[in-house]
Design an enzyme around this catalytic site. Structure first.
Site, short mmCIF file in Angstrom:
data_model
loop_
_atom_site.label_atom_id
_atom_site.label_comp_id
_atom_site.label_asym_id
_atom_site.label_seq_id
_atom_site.Cartn_x
_atom_site.Cartn_y
_atom_site.Cartn_z
N ASN A 1 4.66 -8.61 -14.10
CA ASN A 1 6.14 -9.83 -13.10
C ASN A 1 5.79 -11.00 -13.13
O ASN A 1 4.64 -11.07 -12.99
CB ASN A 1 6.11 -8.53 -11.62
CG ASN A 1 7.20 -9.03 -11.28
OD1 ASN A 1 8.84 -9.10 -11.73
ND2 ASN A 1 8.34 -9.05 -10.21
N LYS A 2 6.74 -11.45 -12.50
CA LYS A 2 6.65 -12.91 -11.71
C LYS A 2 6.77 -13.82 -13.24
O LYS A 2 6.03 -14.68 -12.85
CB LYS A 2 5.90 -13.12 -11.11
CG LYS A 2 6.58 -12.88 -9.83
CD LYS A 2 5.10 -12.33 -8.34
CE LYS A 2 5.61 -12.34 -7.50
NZ LYS A 2 4.73 -12.32 -6.48
N HIS B 1 0.60 -1.31 -0.04
CA HIS B 1 -0.09 0.21 0.03
C HIS B 1 0.89 1.19 -0.01
O HIS B 1 0.29 2.29 0.68
CB HIS B 1 -1.27 0.23 0.80
CG HIS B 1 -0.69 -0.19 2.52
ND1 HIS B 1 0.21 -1.46 2.45
CD2 HIS B 1 0.45 0.74 3.37
CE1 HIS B 1 0.95 -1.55 4.33
NE2 HIS B 1 0.68 0.06 4.41
N ASP C 1 8.46 -15.84 -14.43
CA ASP C 1 9.61 -17.01 -14.51
C ASP C 1 8.59 -17.53 -12.87
O ASP C 1 9.08 -19.23 -13.47
CB ASP C 1 11.20 -16.85 -13.39
CG ASP C 1 10.28 -16.05 -11.72
OD1 ASP C 1 10.19 -16.51 -10.60
OD2 ASP C 1 9.41 -14.68 -11.97
#
Length: 536
Positions: free
Chosen positions: A76-77, A26, A79
Site C-alpha cells: 500500500n501507499k 495490532h 501514492d
C-alpha cells in the site's frame, strides 16, 4: 486497523470469509479468531510499500501460518512514492504506465525488497501480474488506499482466488450473525458502542446479541446498526456512518446497544432470535472465553492484554516456549495481579513477573508494583515482549550462575617448575605453571595420588599478589598444610585442585555450560584420582 483500504474493497464487493490485515495495527490478534478455527478463509496482508517489513508484519505472518490462512499482499501507499502521478481507482497495470521512468524504477525496487524478504522467510512471492501459479506464489499487489489505484487489481485477484478455492463458501446465510468484537468505545450521543466484524450470517436491528464480557457473557438488544460510508474508516471519530436495518457477512459494523461498557475486545458476538438461541450463545461465549482466560495455582507468569485475541496469541506463544502461565486475562494490571505475581516470585523469581500487552496499570496497582518490586514487561509487539522477558530471565540466570560458581571450588591443574622451590614447608613456596583450569587463594590441593597437601594461601605473579591464576600462567604459590616438598611432592610433579564431590556433581549437572571442554575433562581426571585414593 484496516483503514480506507478495507472500505475501498468492501464498498464494491463482499467476500464472506475474507479479511484485510493492516500491519501497523495490532488488530490481527483480534480478527484472526473464531470458534473452531480462523475467522478468515483468505486474508489480505497490508504492508506499507515504503516502510516494508516491520516487527508487527512478522507477527501477522506467524499467525497466518499458524492458522493456515492463505493470503495475498497489498503493497500500500504507492501514492507516497516521490513523483507518483495519481489517478482515481485506476487498475495498477494502467496506473504504472503513466509514471515517469524513475518512478517505475523506484516502484520495482520497493516491490522487490518485499519479495526478497518473503523469500528470505521461506515464501515464494512476486508482483501479481508476474505470478503464474497463485497456489505456490504469494501475490504482491501495489495499491493506494487514498486514490484507489490498484484496488481493482486486488479485487480481481481476490475474486479469482475465491471462485477457484472457496466456491462452496461464497454464499450469504440468513442464519443469526456470528462475529468478533474489535473494540468498544464511548461516542457522544450514542453511549458505549461496539465495532465488530460479522463473518457469518445476518445481523438485524432489534436482534438480541450475546457477547463476551469481563465478568461473563453479556446479553443485550441492538438499538442501531451503523455502517461506515464509502472510503471512511469505521472507527473514524467524525460522523461518517449511515444507519441500516440489517447487514450480511462479511462486514464491519458499529452496533449501538445498552450494557456494552464491560464488553471484551476480541471476544465473540452472536445474534439470537429465540430464547433457545440465547442460551446456546451464552454457552458458546462462555466456552470460548474460558479456553483463553487462565486462572490457575501454578507458579507462572501473569499475562494481561488489551483484547482477547492478543491474549490468545500471547498465551499460545508462552506455551510454545514452555513458560507456565498463572493468570491470563484482558484489561489493565490490577492489584490482584500484583499479589499473584508476588506469590509466584517468592517461590520462583523468574516467573514472578507481569507481561503487559498494550495495557497500563490501575493507580493502586502501580503503588503495589513499586512497593513489592514486581518486574513488568510491557510492549505493543508480542515478539518484542517475549524477547524482553526471555532476555531478562537469561541475564538473571547467568548472574545467579556466576554468583554460585564464585562460591564453588573449580578444577585446576599445575606442574611444579624445576629449580623454583623457594621453601619446602610451613608454608611450602614453589613456582608452578598452570596447565588447565585455575588456581585460587583458599583452594585445597592434592598430589597425583590423591593425598591432600594443604591450602593455597597466596599467589604471586612478578612479585605481585593476585587472587587467581589461569591456564598458561607461571606463578609462585604458598601452600600451608601437611606438605614437605621433596617428600610429598617434588619438582616436576603435578598438583590438582581438590574439588569437593558435591561441587563436582553440581558443576557437571548444572554448570557444565559454564566450563570449557578442557575443564570438564580435568574435573573427570580429578575425580578419578580421588576415587583411586579411596576418597569418596
Amino acid at each position: 486497523m484496516c483503514g480506507n483500504l478495507l472500505q475501498s474493497i468492501k464498498v464494491d464487493i463482499k467476500i464472506p470469509g475474507f479479511l484485510v490485515i493492516d500491519t501497523p495495527g495490532h488488530g490481527v490478534f483480534v480478527n484472526l479468531r473464531r470458534r473452531g478455527g480462523s475467522i478468515a478463509d483468505m486474508a489480505v496482508l497490508v504492508i506499507d510499500i515504503l516502510e516494508g517489513f516491520e516487527e508487527i508484519t512478522h507477527e501477522c505472518l506467524e499467525i497466518l501460518k499458524a492458522r493456515r490462512v492463505p493470503f495475498v499482499v497489498a503493497a500500500n501507499k504507492i501514492d507516497k512514492i516521490p513523483g507518483w502521478i495519481e489517478g482515481e481507482f485506476r487498475p495498477f497495470v494502467e496506473a504504472v504506465k503513466h509514471q515517469p521512468p524513475h518512478v517505475q524504477k523506484r516502484l520495482d525496487e520497493l516491490v522487490y525488497s518485499i519479495v526478497a524478504k518473503f523469500e528470505e522467510l521461506g515464501f515464494q512471492a512476486d508482483r501479481y501480474d508476474r505470478v503464474r501459479d497463485f497456489t505456490r506464489t504469494v501475490a504482491v499487489i501495489p495499491t493506494s488506499a487514498k486514490s484507489g489505484e490498484g484496488i481493482p487489481d486486488l479485487l480481481l485477484v481476490l475474486a479469482g482466488l475465491s471462485q477457484r478455492y472457496m466456491i462452496k463458501k461464497l454464499y450469504v446465510s440468513d442464519a443469526p450473525a456470528k462475529g468478533v468484537v474489535l473494540e468498544c468505545r464511548d461516542v457522544t450521543g450514542l453511549g458505549t458502542v461496539a465495532d465488530v466484524i460479522i463473518y457469518d450470517g445476518v445481523l438485524k436491528r432489534d436482534d438480541t446479541v450475546v457477547l463476551g464480557g469481563v465478568e461473563g457473557p453479556i446479553v443485550t438488544r441492538i438499538r442501531g446498526i451503523l455502517m461506515p460510508k464509502p472510503m471512511d474508516e469505521m472507527r473514524d471519530p467524525e460522523d461518517k456512518f449511515k444507519s441500516v436495518d440489517e447487514v450480511a457477512a462479511a462486514a464491519g459494523v458499529r452496533i449501538v446497544a445498552p450494557g456494552l461498557g464491560e464488553a471484551m475486545a476480541g471476544g465473540p458476538i452472536f445474534s439470537a432470535r429465540s430464547q433457545a438461541d440465547v442460551e446456546a450463545a451464552v454457552r458458546l461465549v462462555s466456552e470460548e472465553i474460558s479456553k483463553i482466560r487462565v486462572t490457575t495455582d501454578v507458579l507462572g507468569v501473569v499475562v494481561k492484554a488489551d483484547t482477547l485475541g492478543s491474549l490468545e496469541a500471547l498465551v499460545s506463544r508462552l506455551r510454545e516456549l514452555g513458560v507456565p502461565v498463572r493468570i491470563a486475562d484482558v484489561g489493565k494490571i490490577s492489584k490482584r495481579d500484583v499479589i499473584e505475581a508476588t506469590i509466584t516470585r517468592d517461590k520462583d523469581p523468574y516467573r514472578g513477573v507481569i507481561l503487559a500487552f498494550n495495557v497500563d496499570a490501575y493507580p493502586d496497582a502501580r503503588e503495589e508494583l513499586e512497593s513489592r518490586g514486581i518486574p513488568v514487561f510491557a510492549s505493543n509487539v508480542i515478539y518484542r515482549l517475549m524477547d524482553d522477558y526471555l532476555d531478562w530471565v537469561k541475564k538473571r540466570m547467568d548472574e545467579e550462575k556466576r554468583r554460585t560458581m564464585a562460591s564453588m571450588v573449580l578444577p585446576g591443574k599445575a606442574q611444579l617448575l624445576k629449580g623454583y622451590v623457594f621453601r619446602r614447608s610451613d608454608p611450602a613456596i614453589v613456582g608452578v605453571e598452570v596447565l588447565a583450569g585455575r588456581l585460587k587463594s583458599g583452594y585445597p590441593i592434592i598430589n597425583s595420588k590423591g593425598r591432600r597437601l594443604g591450602t593455597i594461601m597466596q599467589i604471586q605473579d612478578q612479585k605481585k599478589s593476585i587472587s587467581e591464576a589461569v591456564a598458561g600462567q607461571s606463578v609462585a604459590i604458598s601452600i600451608r598444610g601437611d606438605v614437605i616438598v621433596g617428600r610429598h611432592v617434588d619438582e616436576g610433579d603435578y598438583v590438582y585442585v581438590d574439588v569437593p564431590f558435591e561441587h563436582a556433581k553440581a558443576l557437571k549437572e548444572k554448570f557444565s555450560d559454564q566450563l570449557s571442554k578442557e575443564e570438564l575433562e580435568l574435573l573427570e581426571e580429578i575425580l578419578k584420582i580421588k576415587r583411586a585414593a579411596g576418597r569418596t
